[in-house]
Structure formats: structure tokens, C-alpha cells
Design an enzyme around this catalytic site. Structure first.
Site, short mmCIF file in Angstrom:
data_model
loop_
_atom_site.label_atom_id
_atom_site.label_comp_id
_atom_site.label_asym_id
_atom_site.label_seq_id
_atom_site.Cartn_x
_atom_site.Cartn_y
_atom_site.Cartn_z
N GLY A 172 120.13 83.54 14.41
CA GLY A 172 121.47 83.51 13.83
C GLY A 172 122.25 82.28 14.23
N GLY A 406 125.76 69.61 -22.63
CA GLY A 406 126.47 70.25 -21.52
C GLY A 406 126.61 69.31 -20.34
CB ALA A 407 124.35 66.81 -18.89
C1 HXC Z 1 118.26 83.11 28.37
C2 HXC Z 1 116.80 81.38 28.23
C3 HXC Z 1 116.82 81.48 26.83
C4 HXC Z 1 117.64 82.46 26.24
C5 HXC Z 1 115.50 79.89 27.37
N1 HXC Z 1 115.98 80.39 28.50
N2 HXC Z 1 116.01 80.53 26.32
N3 HXC Z 1 117.53 82.19 28.99
N4 HXC Z 1 118.33 83.25 27.05
N5 HXC Z 1 117.72 82.57 24.92
C6 HXC Z 1 115.68 79.95 29.87
C7 HXC Z 1 114.23 80.15 30.23
O1 HXC Z 1 114.00 81.45 30.68
C8 HXC Z 1 114.06 79.12 31.33
O2 HXC Z 1 114.62 79.62 32.51
C9 HXC Z 1 114.96 77.98 30.88
O3 HXC Z 1 115.87 78.55 29.95
C10 HXC Z 1 114.20 76.89 30.19
O4 HXC Z 1 113.40 77.48 29.20
P1 HXC Z 1 111.88 77.07 28.98
O5 HXC Z 1 111.29 78.13 28.15
O6 HXC Z 1 111.24 76.77 30.29
O7 HXC Z 1 112.06 75.69 28.20
P2 HXC Z 1 111.17 75.13 27.03
O8 HXC Z 1 109.73 75.24 27.36
O9 HXC Z 1 111.72 73.78 26.77
O10 HXC Z 1 111.46 76.07 25.79
C11 HXC Z 1 112.76 76.15 25.24
C12 HXC Z 1 112.84 77.28 24.17
C13 HXC Z 1 112.26 78.59 24.79
C14 HXC Z 1 112.00 76.86 22.99
C15 HXC Z 1 114.27 77.39 23.75
O11 HXC Z 1 112.90 78.77 26.05
C16 HXC Z 1 112.53 79.77 23.93
O12 HXC Z 1 111.82 80.02 22.99
N6 HXC Z 1 113.54 80.57 24.34
C17 HXC Z 1 113.82 81.83 23.71
C18 HXC Z 1 114.49 81.60 22.41
C19 HXC Z 1 114.98 82.88 21.79
O13 HXC Z 1 114.17 83.75 21.45
N7 HXC Z 1 116.32 83.06 21.76
C20 HXC Z 1 116.95 84.18 21.22
C21 HXC Z 1 117.02 83.93 19.73
S1 HXC Z 1 117.86 85.17 18.87
P3 HXC Z 1 113.87 79.51 33.90
O14 HXC Z 1 114.89 79.90 34.88
O15 HXC Z 1 112.72 80.43 33.82
O16 HXC Z 1 113.45 78.08 33.99
C22 HXC Z 1 119.33 84.58 18.68
C23 HXC Z 1 120.20 85.47 17.93
C24 HXC Z 1 121.50 84.80 17.63
O17 HXC Z 1 119.65 83.54 19.09
C25 HXC Z 1 122.23 85.67 16.67
C26 HXC Z 1 123.53 85.09 16.34
C27 HXC Z 1 124.22 85.91 15.30
#
Ligand code: HXC
Length: 516
Positions: A172, A406-407
Site C-alpha cells: 500500500g 473527434g480528434a
Molecule cells: C520492520 C523491517 C521491515 C519492516 C525491513 N525491516 N523491513 N522492520 N518492518 N517492514 C528491518 C529488517 O528486519 C532488518 O532489521 C533491517 O530492516 C534491514 O532489512 P534487511 O532485510 O536486512 O535489508 P535488505 O536485505 O536490504 O532488504 C530490504 C527489504 C526487506 C527488501 C525492504 O527488508 C523486506 O522485504 N522487508 C519486508 C518488506 C515488507 O514485507 N513490508 C511490509 C509490506 S506491507 P535487522 O535488525 O534484522 O537488521 C505494507 C503495507 C502498507 O507496507 C499498507 C499501507 C496502506
């Protein structure tokens, strides 16, 4: 604590805040070839102009042991600064802190600068690079996102909003950039999608890479979500700066004028020969645009999406304008679903922000066929019509060649409240092209003729002479003047000067119902 000790405490906290998630995280960002949030801000703003807010703000989450994982500023850098001397509010997600994931606190920081931008009439720029909702915060993160979305909508048409995407932007989270006016992505570095490749594989058994599914090239060629695919971060930052230079600060101001050293009376003799004798031969409308605007500088938007229409910003005599032009060099400049949406969104943006629109017309009509009809070319083509008709900005149209059916109506015709309509002598303004017209009008005559082919050819010539020209429209005042192509620059500048004080309105209403 002594005054001196208090000062030391401030310095310590400031240094801590500047460190974000720490050196190791920053090194990892650099190793990936990316810049940090603070480096992006430094690249974007005038040196020394950044005023940071909420550098000491902390999240309030106690789930999953988060009370032990706290960073001053909490994953985002926000504040106020200047770009080429003009104020902006901005935020940059800090990937070094929990991947820039969005907490309730982080959302509050974004909302604060958005509110300030809206109240003070100052553009808001978001530099996105985030893992999405901070999972530990659950619903508070969702609430935070939605507070941002609401502000994006309320700010829309009040202040320009620009989104740079420098890393992940998924789920989102994509909807905040999608609600802003312009999105800039970086090739091979940033991506945007609702559901990533893993989910796509699980649900649809489809193998697709991140770049293919949501990369900058995909979004600037296929989806049209993004306006510019930058080569690298510096290119993205430069694009944002250049873009801003054409825009006013808010809906109550005009765009800034810049000094113009390109003579307003400069002729472009090459334009007298640019239209090929063969009416079906192509030429590049961008050559026409560049020959007429100040110093040949055309700042194109959505260059690689629906290239049958060209949109972008330029200046005439130092004044910012939006340009919309059919592109005969691509699919003969035909209007279809994507080009209509592209044009409509651009015209509406210009109308929000008092930017006059110049329209260059060379369009054979709307693209026929089941694919277009099934896709709703009626509803989507109507968007462009709607955008031109509701707009109250100064509008100038130049028909260079075809304006059929129309264009003709849709492309900023006189009947859509366009102020000044010019045609080149090569204009073909009619209900349809001569071939189609004589086939309908003389079907019976051709059947009876001794040589039907010769008969139709003669009738085509007759039709071209009598109808497929600019003079039928000029006789009725639908075209204000037939101009020599070489003089187009001067004529546009004069036209703009004559209508720069334009005050037009639409009937009082809550809002119109554009065919979405
Ligand atoms: C909390 C998070 C996080 C998240 C990453 N981290 N995403 N913490 N919430 N969403 C943390 C990891 O645990 C890690 O902490 C640190 O950030 C770095 O992440 P890495 O995974 O080591 O980095 P990288 O390899 O560069 O990968 C980055 C990433 C991946 C691609 C963003 O972290 C990822 O896929 N994260 C999850 C994304 C996700 O599913 N988000 C929710 C989406 S749903 P530590 O302390 O272990 O180093 C959403 C809904 C929104 O967003 C709706 C709005 C209406």
C-alpha cells in the site's frame, strides 16, 4: 546539569541523530551503490539551507522488544530547505533505520511537513526508500500511511507534490507517490509494486524479477505510473530540480519567469518545409516544439509512455508553459487510451497550477479496433476532452497538419474554450480524411462511373481542395489565423502575451465527475 553540560547533551544527541541506524548500516547502503537519506537531501537542497524538524523523535512501540530498538529521528529525515532559492518541504526515508519502515511516529513526521507545505503554499518533495509498514507496529503503521494518503489528496492541486523513489516502495506504500503529481524512479535501483515477485509466483505461478515487475523502465514504458526513469540518483535529483523550475509554489501563484536571451522574433525557416508533401509521411513534432521554444529547451514528461502524444514543459519569452503535441512519428500521432490519459493528466496538472498550455495538433483520429473499444477508449478519450474543457488557464493551439473528426474536437479546439487557435497552411481540418470521405459520399457515383478509381481520385482532389484545409475553419472563426510556420514562435509569444491576464471560471460546484 550546568548550561555547558546541557549544550554538550544537545551536541551528543544531534550527532546520534545524524548517524541514523549507525555506521555499519550506512556502509551497507553505500556498498549497494546507494546514497543515504541525508546525502540525498544534501544533493537536492541549496547548500546550508536545510532546517531539520523532529530529529529527536522516537517511536512508541513496545511490541516484539522494540523498546530496545530506538534511533533518534526514527527512520526518516524531514524539514524545510531551498532549491535554487525557492522554499520546499521535504522528507527522505532513512533506510539505515529498520529499512526506513513506516512507524506511527515516522508517519507523524511526514504529515507535519505536508501540513506545513499545504498551509504555507510550498511544494512538498518525498524521497522514498522503505521496507513499507513497520510490521511490529501493525495497525498504527496502516493508520499512519492513511493519514499521509489523506494529506496527499488534500494537498493535490494546492501545492506541487513530487516523489522520488530511490529503493523499495511496495504494498500500500505505493499509493502515496501515486497520489502525488510526479514520480521519478532510478533504473535498476528502485521498484514499486503492490505485490512482489514471491507472491506473484505463489498466486499466479509466474516467474518475474523485481525489475521486470516494478522497475523504472517498466513503469515509464508500460504502466505509465512513473514520469522519469533516471540513470542514477544524481540524474533523479537533477530532474526534480529542473522540474520544479517550471512550477509555481502553489495554486495561487504563477510559475516564476526567467530572463530570456532567445529573441522573441526569432524565425525558424526550417518549419516552412517540415511537413512532407505526402500526407501520410511522418516528421518529428519535437523538432517543431524545439524550434519554437526558448533556446530549444523542452523538458519532457513521460517520454517513453504513449509516445504518440508528447507532453512536457518549456518556456516562451521566459514564461513557463505546458506543451501537448500529437507525435506523427509514432503511430501517426493517433489518439488511443494511453495517450488520452497521459494528455489529460498533464493538462489537469497545468490547470491546477496556472501554467498555460500550448497544443500542437497533427492527429488522424482515434485508434479504431476491438482492443481499444474493449479497453474503454470512449471513457478514456473523454478524459482528454474533459481536461481541456474544464481548464481555465490560457490556451493556444497550433494545427500543423491533420485535425480530423473527434480528434479535432478533443485537441484543444476553439469549442473547448481555447483562447487562440492557429493553423499552418498545411492544416487539414475536416470530419475525416479525403479517402474515407469520398468513399462514403460517392459510393454510388463510383459504382456507376466508367473508371471508378479515376472517379474517386478526382473526387478526393476536389475534397482536399474544398474541405481538407484550414480555411473552412478560418471562415467560421474556429481558427483565428493561418500562420506561416517559420513565424510560429513569435505568434505563440504574442498570443500568450495577449491572454496572460485571462480570468475564466467554471460553474460553482463541489467538483466535476471526470470519466475515471
Ligand atoms: C520492520 C523491517 C521491515 C519492516 C525491513 N525491516 N523491513 N522492520 N518492518 N517492514 C528491518 C529488517 O528486519 C532488518 O532489521 C533491517 O530492516 C534491514 O532489512 P534487511 O532485510 O536486512 O535489508 P535488505 O536485505 O536490504 O532488504 C530490504 C527489504 C526487506 C527488501 C525492504 O527488508 C523486506 O522485504 N522487508 C519486508 C518488506 C515488507 O514485507 N513490508 C511490509 C509490506 S506491507 P535487522 O535488525 O534484522 O537488521 C505494507 C503495507 C502498507 O507496507 C499498507 C499501507 C496502506
Amino acid at each position: 546539569m550546568s548550561t555547558r553540560a546541557k549544550l554538550e547533551e544537545l551536541k551528543k544527541k544531534r550527532a546520534q541523530s545524524l548517524e541514523g541506524g549507525g555506521k555499519a548500516r550506512i556502509d551497507k547502503i553505500h556498498a549497494a551503490g546507494k546514497k543515504t537519506a541525508r546525502e540525498r537531501i544534501a544533493a537536492l537542497l541549496d547548500p546550508g539551507s536545510f532546517e531539520e524538524y523532529d530529529a529527536f523523535k522516537l517511536h512508541r512501540c513496545y511490541n516484539f522488544g522494540m523498546e530496545k530498538v530506538k534511533f533518534l529521528g526514527d527512520g526518516i529525515v524531514t524539514g524545510y530547505g531551498r532549491i535554487n532559492g525557492r522554499p520546499v518541504y521535504l522528507y527522505a526515508q532513512d533506510f539505515s533505520v529498520l529499512a526506513g519502515s513506516l512507524s506511527g511516529t515516522l508517519a507523524e513526521k511526514i504529515c507535519k511537513v505536508m501540513d506545513l507545505g499545504m498551509k504555507n503554499g510550498i511544494p512538498v518533495i518525498g524521497l522514498n526508500d522503505s521496507g513499507g509498514a513497520r510490521i511490529q507496529e501493525g495497525i498504527e503503521a496502516l493508520a499512519g500511511y492513511t493519514e499521509i494518503f489523506t494529506r496527499n489528496v488534500l494537498s493535490s492541486g494546492v501545492v506541487p507534490q513530487i516523489s522520488g523513489i530511490f529503493g523499495p516502495c511496495a504494498g500500500g506504500a505505493v499509493y502515496s507517490p501515486a497520489l502525488t503529481d510526479f514520480i521519478i524512479m532510478v533504473k535498476q535501483q528502485s521498484y514499486m509494486f503492490l505485490t512482489g515477485p514471491k507472491v506473484v509466483k505463489t498466486v499466479l505461478h509466474e516467474d518475474i524479477t523485481t525489475e521486470q515487475l516494478g522497475g523504472a523502465v517498466m513503469h515509464t514504458t508500460k504502466s505509465g505510473v512513473t514520469d522519469y526513469a533516471a540513470e542514477d540518483e544524481d540524474d533523479a535529483i537533477q530532474y526534480i530540480k529542473d522540474l520544479l523550475s517550471y512550477l509555481p509554489q502553489n495554486n495561487l501563484e504563477n510559475p516564476p519567469d526567467v530572463p530570456c536571451d532567445d529573441p522573441i522574433t526569432r524565425q525558424a525557416p526550417e518549419l516552412n518545409d517540415i511537413i512532407p508533401d505526402n500526407p501520410n509521411a511522418a516528421y518529428d513534432i519535437k523538432a517543431v516544439i524545439k524550434a519554437t521554444v526558448d533556446n530549444g529547451v523542452f523538458f519532457e514528461i513521460k517520454k517513453n509512455f504513449a509516445p504518440n502524444i508528447v507532453v512536457g514543459f518549456a518556456r516562451y519569452n521566459g514564461k513557463s508553459v505546458g506543451i501537448v503535441a500529437n507525435q506523427p512519428a509514432y503511430y501517426a500521432g493517433v489518439l488511443d487510451i494511453n495517450s488520452s490519459i497521459k494528455g489529460a493528466r498533464f493538462v489537469r496538472f497545468c490547470d491546477c497550477f496556472n501554467i498555460p498550455v500550448i497544443t500542437f495538433v497533427d492527429v488522424p483520429g482515434f485508434l479504431p479496433g476491438s482492443e481499444q473499444e474493449f479497453g474503454g477508449v470512449i471513457r478514456n478519450g473523454a478524459k482528454l476532452l474533459f481536461a481541456y474543457a474544464e481548464s481555465t488557464i490560457p490556451k493556444v493551439t497550433v494545427i500543423t497538419r491533420k485535425a480530423y473528426g473527434g480528434a479535432y474536437c478533443v485537441m484543444s479546439s476553439k469549442h473547448l474554450r481555447t483562447d487562440i487557435n492557429y493553423s499552418w497552411p498545411t492544416g487539414e481540418i475536416a470530419v475525416m480524411g479525403s479517402k474515407g470521405a469520398v468513399e462514403v459520399l460517392y459510393a454510388k457515383g463510383a459504382k456507376d462511373a466508367e473508371d471508378p478509381k479515376a472517379f474517386l481520385a478526382e473526387k478526393e482532389d476536389e475534397y482536399n481542395t474544398n474541405f481538407s484545409n484550414p480555411y473552412c475553419a478560418a471562415e467560421r472563426g474556429y481558427i483565428d489565423d493561418v500562420i506561416e510556420p517559420a513565424e510560429t514562435r513569435f505568434r505563440i509569444i504574442n498570443a500568450l502575451e495577449s491572454i496572460q491576464g485571462k480570468r475564466d471560471t467554471i460553474p460553482m460546484k463541489k467538483h466535476g465527475n471526470i470519466p475515471l
